[in-house]
Design an enzyme around this catalytic site. Structure first.
Site, PDB file in Angstrom:
ATOM      1  N   GLU A  79      62.774  58.839  11.177  1.00  0.00           N
ATOM      2  CA  GLU A  79      63.226  60.148  11.618  1.00  0.00           C
ATOM      3  C   GLU A  79      64.270  60.683  10.656  1.00  0.00           C
ATOM      4  O   GLU A  79      64.540  60.080   9.611  1.00  0.00           O
ATOM      5  CB  GLU A  79      63.805  60.040  13.032  1.00  0.00           C
ATOM      6  CG  GLU A  79      64.946  59.030  13.146  1.00  0.00           C
ATOM      7  CD  GLU A  79      65.564  58.988  14.533  1.00  0.00           C
ATOM      8  OE1 GLU A  79      66.397  59.880  14.823  1.00  0.00           O
ATOM      9  OE2 GLU A  79      65.216  58.071  15.328  1.00  0.00           O
ATOM     10  N   ASP A  99      64.015  53.449  26.175  1.00  0.00           N
ATOM     11  CA  ASP A  99      64.379  52.729  24.960  1.00  0.00           C
ATOM     12  C   ASP A  99      65.896  52.634  24.902  1.00  0.00           C
ATOM     13  O   ASP A  99      66.606  53.544  25.334  1.00  0.00           O
ATOM     14  CB  ASP A  99      63.808  53.409  23.709  1.00  0.00           C
ATOM     15  CG  ASP A  99      64.261  54.850  23.543  1.00  0.00           C
ATOM     16  OD1 ASP A  99      65.342  55.082  22.979  1.00  0.00           O
ATOM     17  OD2 ASP A  99      63.516  55.752  23.981  1.00  0.00           O
ATOM     18  N   ASP A 151      60.865  53.204  13.744  1.00  0.00           N
ATOM     19  CA  ASP A 151      61.591  54.430  14.084  1.00  0.00           C
ATOM     20  C   ASP A 151      61.929  55.123  12.774  1.00  0.00           C
ATOM     21  O   ASP A 151      62.838  54.716  12.052  1.00  0.00           O
ATOM     22  CB  ASP A 151      62.851  54.060  14.868  1.00  0.00           C
ATOM     23  CG  ASP A 151      63.762  55.253  15.149  1.00  0.00           C
ATOM     24  OD1 ASP A 151      63.440  56.377  14.719  1.00  0.00           O
ATOM     25  OD2 ASP A 151      64.810  55.049  15.789  1.00  0.00           O
TER      26      ASP A 151
END
Length: 294
Positions: free
Chosen positions: A177, A86, A175
């Site tokens: 986090e 990524d 994503d």
């Protein structure tokens, strides 16, 4: 609903010192460090980032709770099977032909962050990966404290996060986090966080017909969603656990992992400096099934 069998269903970055490059090369013996046509990337060793500069794993790095990066993966590095990376603007110019020729089969590329930032390398990385034969997708760095999940899902789809059944496009990734800009859970309660994720998921699915892949760590998910099981049968899990163990620790509420980000200090031909390495939990045929929603 996500239809693949669950058994098939994780900071960059840092311009490494000579010792760091050597360590990464020794740890990931299945690849060649760097690439002949790759320009050096920006300084990825900085912990502190500005809005718009986030990348996968930065939150854990900022909060000092990185998911167990091993100093050397050595022979235990899971560099077999279906490998991926990524990337974001932090990797600088990428030679995608070299990436593919090194054995990398898939990549997720940062497209957006929040509701106002688009990665300035996305428009070059996304088509270049496709043209090199890399099965690629886009990811969105969530900022649940700045706008709703629906708003950010729409921004993501409108700026590169869409999907098409063309044999080379993966579903988009949320994503979510540690907050690299402030409090770990973005100031939201577990109930509010669950609602935010649900809104993002529902909006993305209504716009694309696909289930959002969720990238997270066990520590963040268990803390900020309260061990939530609400995405168990919906979203494939991409777990970040940087370790030499044989398998990752996954968040409560998921049956297994689909993608494992096993190191943040990998080396791949065509990419200057460190890059996240990932393994898909299944064969290439199953990766294509994920891409094509079959």
């Amino acid at each position: 609903m996500f239809s693949l069998p669950r058994t098939l269903a994780g900071p960059r970055r840092r311009m490494a010192t000579a010792l760091g490059v050597l360590g990464a090369a020794l740890a990931l013996t299945a690849t060649t460090a760097g690439g002949a046509n790759a320009a050096p990337g920006p300084d990825r060793d900085r912990v502190h980032v500005q809005p718009g500069e986030a990348y996968m794993g930065v939150g854990a790095r900022v909060h000092g709770s990185a998911p167990a990066q091993a100093p050397s993966l050595g022979a235990l590095a899971p560099t077999g099977g279906v490998q991926g990376i990524d990337v974001s603007h932090w990797q600088g110019a990428i030679n995608w032909g070299s990436v593919r020729n090194s054995g990398i089969q898939f990549a997720w590329i940062k497209a957006t962050e929040g509701n106002s930032y688009k990665d300035d390398r996305f428009n070059s990385n996304y088509p270049a990966a496709y043209n090199a034969g890399v099965i690629r997708g886009a990811y969105h760095f969530a900022r649940p404290n700045v706008s709703s999940g629906a708003t950010q899902a729409n921004y993501f789809v409108n700026n590169g996060g869409g999907w098409s059944r063309d044999n080379l496009t993966l579903p988009g990734v949320l994503d979510i986090e540690h907050n690299p800009y402030g409090a770990m859970c973005y100031g939201l309660s577990t109930t509010q966080m669950r609602t935010w994720i649900t809104d993002f998921y529902n909006t993305y699915k209504s716009r694309t017909g696909r289930d959002t892949v969720i990238y997270t760590t066990a520590g963040w998910w268990n803390t900020c969603t309260g061990n939530w099981t609400g995405m168990y049968s919906k979203s494939p899990l991409w777990v970040a656990h940087w370790t030499s163990a044989a398998s990752p620790t996954i968040p409560s509420g998921f049956p297994t992992w689909t993608v494992w980000q096993y190191t943040s200090t990998g080396s791949v031909a065509g990419v200057a400096g460190n890059v996240d390495r990932n393994q898909f939990n299944g064969s290439r045929d199953r990766l294509l099934a994920l891409a094509n929603n079959t």
